[in-house]
Scaffold this motif. Structure first.
Motif, PDB file in Angstrom:
ATOM      1  N   MET A   1      42.757  35.935  37.317  1.00  0.00           N
ATOM      2  CA  MET A   1      43.705  37.022  37.583  1.00  0.00           C
ATOM      3  C   MET A   1      43.767  37.247  39.077  1.00  0.00           C
ATOM      4  O   MET A   1      42.739  37.383  39.744  1.00  0.00           O
ATOM      5  CB  MET A   1      43.258  38.301  36.871  1.00  0.00           C
ATOM      6  CG  MET A   1      44.188  39.478  37.060  1.00  0.00           C
ATOM      7  SD  MET A   1      43.543  40.944  36.175  1.00  0.00           S
ATOM      8  CE  MET A   1      44.895  42.102  36.416  1.00  0.00           C
ATOM      9  N   ALA A   2      44.950  37.275  39.617  1.00  0.00           N
ATOM     10  CA  ALA A   2      45.125  37.423  41.061  1.00  0.00           C
ATOM     11  C   ALA A   2      44.539  38.739  41.563  1.00  0.00           C
ATOM     12  O   ALA A   2      44.445  39.715  40.826  1.00  0.00           O
ATOM     13  CB  ALA A   2      46.615  37.351  41.396  1.00  0.00           C
ATOM     14  N   PRO A   3      44.125  38.779  42.846  1.00  0.00           N
ATOM     15  CA  PRO A   3      43.591  40.015  43.417  1.00  0.00           C
ATOM     16  C   PRO A   3      44.631  41.129  43.391  1.00  0.00           C
ATOM     17  O   PRO A   3      45.840  40.876  43.373  1.00  0.00           O
ATOM     18  CB  PRO A   3      43.249  39.619  44.854  1.00  0.00           C
ATOM     19  CG  PRO A   3      43.118  38.129  44.829  1.00  0.00           C
ATOM     20  CD  PRO A   3      44.095  37.657  43.799  1.00  0.00           C
ATOM     21  N   GLY A   4      44.159  42.354  43.395  1.00  0.00           N
ATOM     22  CA  GLY A   4      45.064  43.504  43.414  1.00  0.00           C
ATOM     23  C   GLY A   4      44.377  44.723  42.850  1.00  0.00           C
ATOM     24  O   GLY A   4      43.232  44.665  42.387  1.00  0.00           O
ATOM     25  N   LEU A   5      45.084  45.843  42.883  1.00  0.00           N
ATOM     26  CA  LEU A   5      44.502  47.082  42.395  1.00  0.00           C
ATOM     27  C   LEU A   5      44.224  47.043  40.900  1.00  0.00           C
ATOM     28  O   LEU A   5      43.355  47.764  40.405  1.00  0.00           O
ATOM     29  CB  LEU A   5      45.430  48.256  42.723  1.00  0.00           C
ATOM     30  CG  LEU A   5      45.613  48.577  44.214  1.00  0.00           C
ATOM     31  CD1 LEU A   5      46.572  49.749  44.380  1.00  0.00           C
ATOM     32  CD2 LEU A   5      44.272  48.882  44.868  1.00  0.00           C
ATOM     33  N   ASP A   6      44.952  46.213  40.158  1.00  0.00           N
ATOM     34  CA  ASP A   6      44.750  46.119  38.708  1.00  0.00           C
ATOM     35  C   ASP A   6      43.643  45.139  38.342  1.00  0.00           C
ATOM     36  O   ASP A   6      43.219  45.076  37.181  1.00  0.00           O
ATOM     37  CB  ASP A   6      46.044  45.703  38.008  1.00  0.00           C
ATOM     38  CG  ASP A   6      47.127  46.770  38.124  1.00  0.00           C
ATOM     39  OD1 ASP A   6      46.755  47.960  38.210  1.00  0.00           O
ATOM     40  OD2 ASP A   6      48.314  46.415  38.138  1.00  0.00           O
ATOM     41  N   ASN A   7      43.188  44.356  39.313  1.00  0.00           N
ATOM     42  CA  ASN A   7      42.127  43.388  39.055  1.00  0.00           C
ATOM     43  C   ASN A   7      40.824  44.139  38.761  1.00  0.00           C
ATOM     44  O   ASN A   7      40.440  45.035  39.514  1.00  0.00           O
ATOM     45  CB  ASN A   7      41.951  42.496  40.292  1.00  0.00           C
ATOM     46  CG  ASN A   7      40.965  41.376  40.081  1.00  0.00           C
ATOM     47  OD1 ASN A   7      39.802  41.614  39.801  1.00  0.00           O
ATOM     48  ND2 ASN A   7      41.424  40.140  40.246  1.00  0.00           N
ATOM     49  N   PRO A   8      40.128  43.815  37.663  1.00  0.00           N
ATOM     50  CA  PRO A   8      38.911  44.548  37.285  1.00  0.00           C
ATOM     51  C   PRO A   8      37.807  44.550  38.336  1.00  0.00           C
ATOM     52  O   PRO A   8      36.965  45.458  38.345  1.00  0.00           O
ATOM     53  CB  PRO A   8      38.450  43.822  36.011  1.00  0.00           C
ATOM     54  CG  PRO A   8      39.682  43.212  35.455  1.00  0.00           C
ATOM     55  CD  PRO A   8      40.495  42.813  36.656  1.00  0.00           C
ATOM     56  N   LEU A   9      37.787  43.541  39.224  1.00  0.00           N
ATOM     57  CA  LEU A   9      36.732  43.477  40.238  1.00  0.00           C
ATOM     58  C   LEU A   9      37.072  44.267  41.497  1.00  0.00           C
ATOM     59  O   LEU A   9      36.205  44.509  42.328  1.00  0.00           O
ATOM     60  CB  LEU A   9      36.445  42.022  40.608  1.00  0.00           C
ATOM     61  CG  LEU A   9      35.877  41.160  39.479  1.00  0.00           C
ATOM     62  CD1 LEU A   9      35.659  39.722  39.970  1.00  0.00           C
ATOM     63  CD2 LEU A   9      34.579  41.736  38.939  1.00  0.00           C
ATOM     64  N   GLY A  10      38.334  44.642  41.641  1.00  0.00           N
ATOM     65  CA  GLY A  10      38.731  45.489  42.749  1.00  0.00           C
ATOM     66  C   GLY A  10      38.663  44.844  44.115  1.00  0.00           C
ATOM     67  O   GLY A  10      38.871  43.642  44.269  1.00  0.00           O
ATOM     68  N   ALA A  11      38.316  45.662  45.111  1.00  0.00           N
ATOM     69  CA  ALA A  11      38.380  45.239  46.509  1.00  0.00           C
ATOM     70  C   ALA A  11      37.167  44.461  46.992  1.00  0.00           C
ATOM     71  O   ALA A  11      37.269  43.664  47.926  1.00  0.00           O
ATOM     72  CB  ALA A  11      38.582  46.464  47.399  1.00  0.00           C
TER      73      ALA A  11
END
Length: 223
Positions: A154-164
């Motif tokens: 899953m691409a990075p982003g605010l919705d990504n479960p791993l976050g920043a």
């Protein structure tokens, strides 16, 4: 009115008692006027947990009304013989500690794994990443078919479960599948919500991430 020495002494004591009591009342009023969030003023909390507009994906401010004040970052007394920088995860109390030395630690509020997904033991940070790609493990896809579309990442982003920010836990050169990650959902702090991983508010995770090099020791206490 003329007072003898005994009367003068009594009057002096009464005046001193009045001044002490008055000072106590004034101090109490002053404290009542200062909104405190577990050792942090409201203004300081709004600054520490404010937005991060310069991130790759702008991170919103934490809604402080959705997190128990006891989980906000603070320096606490923490007796430990571990080296400065060691991370200690306390899933029972939903805290992550970074040992600072001299009997002190930085304490962060956390979310932890749900019942059945709790892991404990010694590990180390084998890898760290900013705005990582999230790839659900095969076991998770079997349990949660809705994760299947992200089998290749899953691409990075605010919705990504791993976050920043993410710190990956390793043992003996192998990834344990457990991480310390960042979340923008303050309502999850102090709860068991993840598949064994440990989540910190993004603002806290950025702070911990910057202080934590690869190979840092991590101790996950039994729950």
């Amino acid at each position: 009115m003329i007072m003898d020495d005994g009367a003068k002494a009594t009057e002096l004591m009464n005046r001193r008692s009045f001044l002490v009591a008055s000072a106590a009342v004034v101090g109490a009023v002053g404290l009542a006027g200062c909104t405190s969030l577990e050792g942090m003023s409201r203004a300081e909390a709004e600054r520490v947990y404010g937005p991060l507009p310069d991130e790759r994906f702008a991170v919103p401010a934490v809604n402080l009304n959705k997190v128990d004040p006891k989980y906000l970052r603070r320096t606490v007394r923490y007796a430990s013989t571990e080296a400065v920088g060691t991370i200690i995860v306390d899933p029972r109390h939903y805290y992550v500690y970074r040992i600072e030395g001299d009997g002190l630690a930085t304490r962060y509020g956390a979310n932890v794994g749900r019942a059945g997904f709790l892991w404990s033991g010694d590990a180390y940070i084998g890898r760290k990443a900013e705005w990582p790609v999230w790839t659900p493990p095969r076991e998770m896809i079997l349990r949660q078919p809705e994760a299947a579309p992200y089998a290749n990442g899953m691409a990075p982003g605010l919705d990504n479960p791993l976050g920043a920010r993410t710190l990956y836990l390793y043992q003996n050169g192998k990834y344990t599948l457990y991480t310390i990650y960042s979340t923008i959902m303050p309502e999850t702090i102090g709860k068991g919500v993840s598949s064994g991983c440990v989540g910190l508010l993004t603002q806290d995770m950025v702070d911990l991430y910057e202080k934590t090099p690869v190979d840092t020791k991590v101790i996950v206490l039994p729950s």
